[in-house]
Design a protein around this motif. Structure first.
Motif, mmCIF file in Angstrom:
data_model
loop_
_atom_site.group_PDB
_atom_site.id
_atom_site.type_symbol
_atom_site.label_atom_id
_atom_site.label_comp_id
_atom_site.label_asym_id
_atom_site.label_seq_id
_atom_site.Cartn_x
_atom_site.Cartn_y
_atom_site.Cartn_z
ATOM 1 N N TRP A 411 0.823 -1.210 0.000
ATOM 2 C CA TRP A 411 0.000 0.000 0.000
ATOM 3 C C TRP A 411 0.858 1.261 0.000
ATOM 4 N N THR A 441 -10.938 -1.654 -0.461
ATOM 5 C CA THR A 441 -10.631 -1.078 -1.771
ATOM 6 C C THR A 441 -10.617 -2.151 -2.855
ATOM 7 N N SER A 450 -15.139 3.198 -6.699
ATOM 8 C CA SER A 450 -13.771 3.605 -6.347
ATOM 9 C C SER A 450 -13.691 3.979 -4.859
ATOM 10 N N GLN A 454 -6.182 5.738 -1.920
ATOM 11 C CA GLN A 454 -5.491 5.014 -2.967
ATOM 12 C C GLN A 454 -4.120 4.603 -2.467
ATOM 13 N N ARG A 461 -0.468 0.355 -6.875
ATOM 14 C CA ARG A 461 -1.326 0.806 -7.968
ATOM 15 C C ARG A 461 -1.445 -0.268 -9.069
#
Length: 680
Positions: A411, A441, A450, A454, A461
């Motif tokens: 992460w 997520t 979404s 993030q 990613r």
């Protein structure tokens, strides 16, 4: 070597001699007489001067008469049936002529011997009714030790070249010939020659006591006055079927001047019609193949075999005397005991039956199948989850868990702690929050939602992007197949083979009164042996199936193995009406169990069987046998009009929701208890 003629064996009168030579002459005469007698013995019979006084010209010429008769019939084999104490000396002349001869002699039996011997014979028939014999054999069983199957089981005997000669006194012949015929000794290919040598024989009485279509010739001596007047010494008569009179003996030849004068060279032409004679016909009771109904005071035959029998009656020209018997075995027993001439029903050709009866030419070859209920529509509560197999669902779930785990590890790159950089300051040191955010997520990708948080690292990613791609494919495939999947009707699975019966836990129900029981019992196929060991055996003689078995078939895991002639009747009888259309409730399997061949039944060595065979072959080749077929239609499980989804199909979704709520309640209860324990 030639045998001396009878008229040459005559003793000459002695000459006149003086007294002194008489002793010598007497001695010589006695010696010559003994020599002459020895020379005149032929085949155990005295000829010439020692012949019986009753010896007529007909009896003297009997060997030549028989040889001429055999030549006319083109016979090469002769079987002589005669009493044990009777001998005409014809064997030597017949052997000399090169004809194979077999002799069976009937010895008079005592009451004890008759009782012991009659137990081994199926039909101990006596002499014809109203015939009185003077030879002491009235009511006696003839030839009890002879195997009567020798005429149709011995391959080395060409039957069309075989003649059976019944030779003896007239009274004995009148008793013996009907008994031999009643036991099936004479077949459609053998020729029977009856030759009475003493006494008077009524030819009409003889023909009426013998079966129809028998190839029968009678060698009968004419009265002495006619023979001395230069007429026939004897007549050759043949059995002919006369319209309305049955078999009648008619003269076809005359023995005169040492040879036969024949009216036609075809003494026994092929029989194509019975000329209105009566036949005993047996049919099964309560069978849809053939039934007898009264219409306008007349008996009318119904059913497809009834129509076929009506056509046969028109061509063969006979009158049936119909008897209905309750079971198939009763009809087979009637054929074995020769109580009936023909059984009109579809008899499966089994080896056990062929030992006691004969089958006609086949007219029906069919595959035997079992009967089950038709498949029906079913509502599956978890239908929406069946687009993917359970293995596929497990893979998808495992993929999401692994993706969430990798996302939690990758992460963030700050301090190597793996914490999201946008988290509030109060929870930055909490690794638990990091894992929860990563899992939520990752699973949000399934619902295309979404997250505000993030991953901070490039690796995180990449993992999240790959998870999005997989989620889009899985969801697109699911939604794309959902409409097509719901349009396909969900049908109950029913067995269509013996293997399906075993795999689905079905039980086979078999009736032991029909041939299907013997077929399954002796089947060499392993699956059929296994299902037969677990089968239910029912016993009822009728062709109708009891309602209890039909109801069990419609509601339980039960399959019926029934007679082929009533399969179509069952399918048409148990139906449901949808408007004007009858829809079947029962169906047959797609895979047959075995092949069965059906035909009529006849006694062994039946004389009328060739007439039926010719017509059956003709009817079969021209497709005139109107075999039954089912008229009900299978259920239409396809619905052209769309229907709204019922709760039966959507129930699985609510079950899943209820399961989630239940797990949440349990988790809430566990957290509450845990917090209270910590405070304590």
């Amino acid at each position: 070597m030639s045998y001396p003629r009878q008229d040459t064996c005559r003793r000459l009168p002695p000459p006149k001699l003086r007294w002194k030579h008489r002793c010598v002459v007497v001695t010589l005469v006695i010696s010559l007489a003994h020599l002459q007698v020895a020379e005149c013995k032929v085949d155990g019979r005295m000829r010439g001067v020692d012949a019986p006084v009753s010896m007529t010209a007909w009896m003297k010429s009997l060997p030549n008469i028989l040889i001429h008769t055999l030549h006319i019939l083109n016979a090469t084999n002769l079987i002589i049936m005669s009493p044990g104490d009777f001998d005409t000396g014809v064997e030597g002349s017949i052997w000399e002529d090169g004809i194979t001869t077999e002799i069976h002699r009937h010895a008079h039996l005592s009451n004890t011997e008759w009782t012991n011997s009659s137990s081994s014979v199926n039909i101990p028939l006596g002499p014809p009714t109203g015939v009185a014999g003077d030879d002491g054999v009235s009511g006696e069983l003839f030839f009890p030790s002879v195997n009567w199957r020798f005429l149709y089981e011995r391959v080395e005997l060409p039957r069309h070249q075989t003649v059976v000669l019944v030779l003896g006194p007239a009274s004995w012949v009148l008793h013996a010939a009907p008994q031999l015929a009643s036991r099936g000794v004479f077949g459609p290919k053998e020729t029977v020659v009856v030759a009475p040598v003493s006494g008077e024989l009524s030819s009409n009485h003889l023909s009426s006591s013998l079966p129809l279509a028998l190839r029968l010739l009678l060698l009968q001596e004419t009265p002495q006055a006619q023979a001395e007047a230069g007429r026939c010494a004897g007549l050759l008569k043949a059995a002919q079927l006369v319209e309305g009179s049955g078999p009648v003996m008619r003269s076809v030849g005359c023995w005169y001047s040492g040879r036969f004068h024949l009216r036609s060279h075809h003494l026994l032409p092929s029989i194509k019609t019975l000329n209105g004679a009566s036949l005993n016909v047996s049919i099964p009771a309560a069978n849809n193949e053939i039934t007898v109904e009264e219409e306008g005071g007349k008996q009318v035959l119904k059913g497809y075999l009834g129509r076929l029998l009506t056509n046969i009656m028109k061509k063969v020209n006979f009158v049936p005397r119909i008897t209905a018997r309750p079971s198939t075995q009763d009809n087979v027993d009637a054929l074995a005991s020769r109580e009936t001439d023909v059984v009109i029903m579809t008899l499966s050709m089994l080896p056990a039956r062929a030992e006691v009866m004969e089958f006609s030419e086949w007219y029906w070859i069919h595959n035997t199948k079992f009967v089950t209920k038709v498949p029906g529509l079913r509502d599956d509560s978890f239908l929406l989850f069946q687009i993917y197999l359970w293995q596929t669902w497990c893979v998808i779930t495992g993929l999401m868990v692994v993706s969430a785990t990798v996302l939690a590890v990758t992460w963030s790159r700050e301090h190597g702690r793996g914490q999201p950089h946008h988290l509030p300051t109060a929870r930055e040191k909490s690794i638990r929050n990091t894992v929860c955010v990563a899992f939520t997520t990752s699973f949000k990708t399934i619902i295309f939602k979404s997250s505000k948080q993030q991953p901070g690292s490039a690796a995180g990613r990449v993992v999240l992007t790959a998870t999005w791609l997989v989620a889009m494919v899985v969801v697109a495939v699911y939604t794309g197949n959902l409409t097509a999947f719901l349009s396909i009707p969900r049908v109950d699975k029913v067995p269509n083979s013996v293997r399906d019966l075993l795999d689905m836990g079905y039980t086979l129900n078999v009736n032991d009164a029909f041939s299907q029981y013997q077929k399954m019992k002796t089947s060499p196929i392993p699956d059929q042996q296994r299902i037969f060991k677990k089968a239910e055996i029912r016993s009822h003689f009728g062709f109708s199936i009891p309602e209890v078995y039909i109801n069990r078939t419609l509601s339980e895991r039960l399959a019926l193995l029934v007679n082929n002639v009533i399969v179509d009747y069952l399918l048409d009888h148990y139906t449901t009406h949808v408007g004007s259309v009858r829809v079947c409730r029962l169906k047959t399997s797609t895979e047959p169990l075995f092949l069965e061949i059906g035909g009529f039944g006849f006694p062994k060595n039946s004389l009328v069987k060739p007439l039926f065979d010719d017509i059956l072959v003709w009817a079969r080749s021209t497709r005139l046998v109107d075999l039954p077929h089912s008229t009900c239609v299978p259920a239409d499980l396809w619905d052209e009009e769309g229907k709204a989804l019922s709760m039966g199909k959507m129930g699985g979704v609510f079950v899943l929701w209820a399961a989630g709520v239940g797990v949440a309640c349990l988790a809430f209860l566990a957290e509450t208890v845990f917090q209270r324990l910590q405070k304590v």
